[in-house]
Design a protein around this motif. Structure first.
Motif, PDB file in Angstrom:
ATOM      1  N   UNK A 236      18.234  15.044  10.060  1.00  0.00           N
ATOM      2  CA  UNK A 236      18.065  15.738   8.956  1.00  0.00           C
ATOM      3  C   UNK A 236      19.033  15.214   7.738  1.00  0.00           C
ATOM      4  N   UNK A 237      20.168  15.080   7.944  1.00  0.00           N
ATOM      5  CA  UNK A 237      21.298  14.516   6.894  1.00  0.00           C
ATOM      6  C   UNK A 237      20.876  13.110   6.570  1.00  0.00           C
ATOM      7  N   UNK A 238      20.566  12.275   7.453  1.00  0.00           N
ATOM      8  CA  UNK A 238      19.941  11.079   7.158  1.00  0.00           C
ATOM      9  C   UNK A 238      18.892  10.884   6.164  1.00  0.00           C
ATOM     10  N   UNK A 239      17.800  11.692   6.508  1.00  0.00           N
ATOM     11  CA  UNK A 239      16.510  11.695   5.604  1.00  0.00           C
ATOM     12  C   UNK A 239      16.962  12.402   4.292  1.00  0.00           C
ATOM     13  N   UNK A 240      17.503  13.365   4.190  1.00  0.00           N
ATOM     14  CA  UNK A 240      17.848  13.869   2.742  1.00  0.00           C
ATOM     15  C   UNK A 240      18.649  13.063   2.077  1.00  0.00           C
ATOM     16  N   UNK A 241      19.609  12.404   2.586  1.00  0.00           N
ATOM     17  CA  UNK A 241      20.369  11.305   1.924  1.00  0.00           C
ATOM     18  C   UNK A 241      19.707  10.127   1.523  1.00  0.00           C
ATOM     19  N   UNK A 242      18.482   9.963   2.205  1.00  0.00           N
ATOM     20  CA  UNK A 242      17.546   8.886   1.858  1.00  0.00           C
ATOM     21  C   UNK A 242      16.365   9.210   0.845  1.00  0.00           C
ATOM     22  N   UNK A 243      16.783  10.193   0.469  1.00  0.00           N
ATOM     23  CA  UNK A 243      15.704  10.873  -0.635  1.00  0.00           C
ATOM     24  C   UNK A 243      14.495  11.342   0.162  1.00  0.00           C
ATOM     25  N   UNK A 244      14.280  11.669   1.353  1.00  0.00           N
ATOM     26  CA  UNK A 244      13.064  12.028   1.924  1.00  0.00           C
ATOM     27  C   UNK A 244      13.235  13.533   2.210  1.00  0.00           C
ATOM     28  N   UNK A 245      12.330  14.269   2.596  1.00  0.00           N
ATOM     29  CA  UNK A 245      12.434  15.435   2.878  1.00  0.00           C
ATOM     30  C   UNK A 245      12.470  16.141   4.311  1.00  0.00           C
ATOM     31  N   UNK A 246      13.048  17.002   4.829  1.00  0.00           N
ATOM     32  CA  UNK A 246      13.118  17.329   6.388  1.00  0.00           C
ATOM     33  C   UNK A 246      12.871  18.772   6.439  1.00  0.00           C
ATOM     34  N   UNK A 247      11.867  19.382   7.341  1.00  0.00           N
ATOM     35  CA  UNK A 247      12.031  20.716   7.771  1.00  0.00           C
ATOM     36  C   UNK A 247      12.002  20.637   9.315  1.00  0.00           C
ATOM     37  N   UNK A 248      12.963  21.617   9.755  1.00  0.00           N
ATOM     38  CA  UNK A 248      13.321  21.744  11.282  1.00  0.00           C
ATOM     39  C   UNK A 248      12.104  21.850  12.131  1.00  0.00           C
ATOM     40  N   UNK A 249      11.807  20.955  12.933  1.00  0.00           N
ATOM     41  CA  UNK A 249      10.516  21.033  13.737  1.00  0.00           C
ATOM     42  C   UNK A 249      10.404  22.457  14.499  1.00  0.00           C
ATOM     43  N   UNK A 250      11.395  23.210  14.731  1.00  0.00           N
ATOM     44  CA  UNK A 250      11.515  24.274  15.343  1.00  0.00           C
ATOM     45  C   UNK A 250      10.745  25.337  14.580  1.00  0.00           C
ATOM     46  N   UNK A 251      10.507  25.280  13.362  1.00  0.00           N
ATOM     47  CA  UNK A 251       9.837  26.029  12.176  1.00  0.00           C
ATOM     48  C   UNK A 251       8.549  25.824  12.112  1.00  0.00           C
ATOM     49  N   UNK A 252       8.033  24.589  12.722  1.00  0.00           N
ATOM     50  CA  UNK A 252       6.461  24.389  12.286  1.00  0.00           C
ATOM     51  C   UNK A 252       5.673  25.381  13.145  1.00  0.00           C
ATOM     52  N   UNK A 253       5.901  25.889  14.424  1.00  0.00           N
ATOM     53  CA  UNK A 253       4.828  26.764  15.100  1.00  0.00           C
ATOM     54  C   UNK A 253       4.588  27.958  14.235  1.00  0.00           C
ATOM     55  N   UNK A 254       5.516  28.286  13.543  1.00  0.00           N
ATOM     56  CA  UNK A 254       5.233  29.656  12.615  1.00  0.00           C
ATOM     57  C   UNK A 254       4.531  29.449  11.524  1.00  0.00           C
ATOM     58  N   UNK A 255       4.346  28.105  11.239  1.00  0.00           N
ATOM     59  CA  UNK A 255       3.113  27.685  10.037  1.00  0.00           C
ATOM     60  C   UNK A 255       1.779  27.610  10.561  1.00  0.00           C
ATOM     61  N   UNK A 256       1.565  27.557  11.720  1.00  0.00           N
ATOM     62  CA  UNK A 256       0.192  27.195  12.194  1.00  0.00           C
ATOM     63  C   UNK A 256      -0.479  28.654  12.225  1.00  0.00           C
ATOM     64  N   UNK A 257      -1.818  28.433  11.979  1.00  0.00           N
ATOM     65  CA  UNK A 257      -2.508  29.652  11.832  1.00  0.00           C
ATOM     66  C   UNK A 257      -2.673  30.217  13.391  1.00  0.00           C
ATOM     67  N   UNK A 258      -2.632  31.540  13.239  1.00  0.00           N
ATOM     68  CA  UNK A 258      -2.484  32.143  14.680  1.00  0.00           C
ATOM     69  C   UNK A 258      -3.570  33.288  14.631  1.00  0.00           C
ATOM     70  N   UNK A 259      -3.485  34.202  15.470  1.00  0.00           N
ATOM     71  CA  UNK A 259      -4.568  35.394  15.703  1.00  0.00           C
ATOM     72  C   UNK A 259      -4.178  36.279  14.621  1.00  0.00           C
ATOM     73  N   UNK A 260      -2.922  36.426  14.202  1.00  0.00           N
ATOM     74  CA  UNK A 260      -2.364  37.374  13.471  1.00  0.00           C
ATOM     75  C   UNK A 260      -2.565  36.796  11.891  1.00  0.00           C
ATOM     76  N   UNK A 261      -3.456  37.276  10.909  1.00  0.00           N
ATOM     77  CA  UNK A 261      -3.647  36.735   9.815  1.00  0.00           C
ATOM     78  C   UNK A 261      -2.642  36.801   8.820  1.00  0.00           C
TER      79      UNK A 261
END
Length: 167
Positions: free
Chosen positions: A119-144
């Motif tokens: 994450x530090x390397x990516x943002x230092x390089x001008x890129x964005x970074x989102x913790x992969x552990x957060x991604x499941x919460x962004x996937x559409x699920x049964x709960x709208x």
């Protein structure tokens, strides 16, 4: 990804033990150098302006000026400095607000050492970074109620495409 020979970092957290642990963890990476620490947002802004680190590792919830307001000020006053939100909170609304405040990345405090370094390397390089552990919460699920808003989807897509959220 081109990683700078040395990445300078500023650690911002209101808990001394967290700052100490993060400093020790980062000391294991020879290409990362901690050049300062702050316990609140106002001190973080002043230090970032003065020392111009490559990356500010920013806690969100702190007394006085919180990390989101400090991030907004740092990105305005020191535009070359990348802010990486470093928090225990995984709420989607907090992630969205962090990115809208100008942060280049968002990582949970529970993340493994290697993920933090990436994450530090990516943002230092001008890129964005989102913790992969957060991604499941962004996937559409049964709960709208867990679905992303249009704006959140747009921000994530832009980040996934490598766009900067600094503007």
């Amino acid at each position: 990804m081109r990683v700078p020979a040395e990445i300078t970092c500023l650690i911002v957290d209101d808990h001394e033990v967290v700052r100490e642990g993060l400093r020790l963890s980062l000391s294991r990476a020879p290409h990362i150098r901690v050049i300062g620490e702050a316990a609140d947002g106002a001190s973080a802004v002043a230090l970032a302006e003065r020392r111009r680190p490559d990356v500010v590792i920013m806690d969100v919830r702190m007394p006085g000026m919180d990390g989101l307001e400090a991030t907004k000020e740092i990105t305005e006053k020191a535009p070359g400095v990348a802010v990486l939100i470093f928090t225990a909170y995984s709420e989607r609304s907090l992630l969205t607000r962090g990115l809208e405040s100008g942060a280049k990345g968002y990582i949970l405090k529970e993340a493994p050492h290697d993920t933090l370094l990436r994450a530090i390397e990516k943002v230092a390089n001008g890129e964005s970074f989102i913790d992969p552990a957060l991604m499941p919460s962004f996937l559409p699920g049964k709960d709208q109620g867990d679905m992303l808003t249009g704006r959140e989807r747009e921000i994530l897509q832009l980040l996934a495409d490598g766009m900067s959220n600094a503007d």
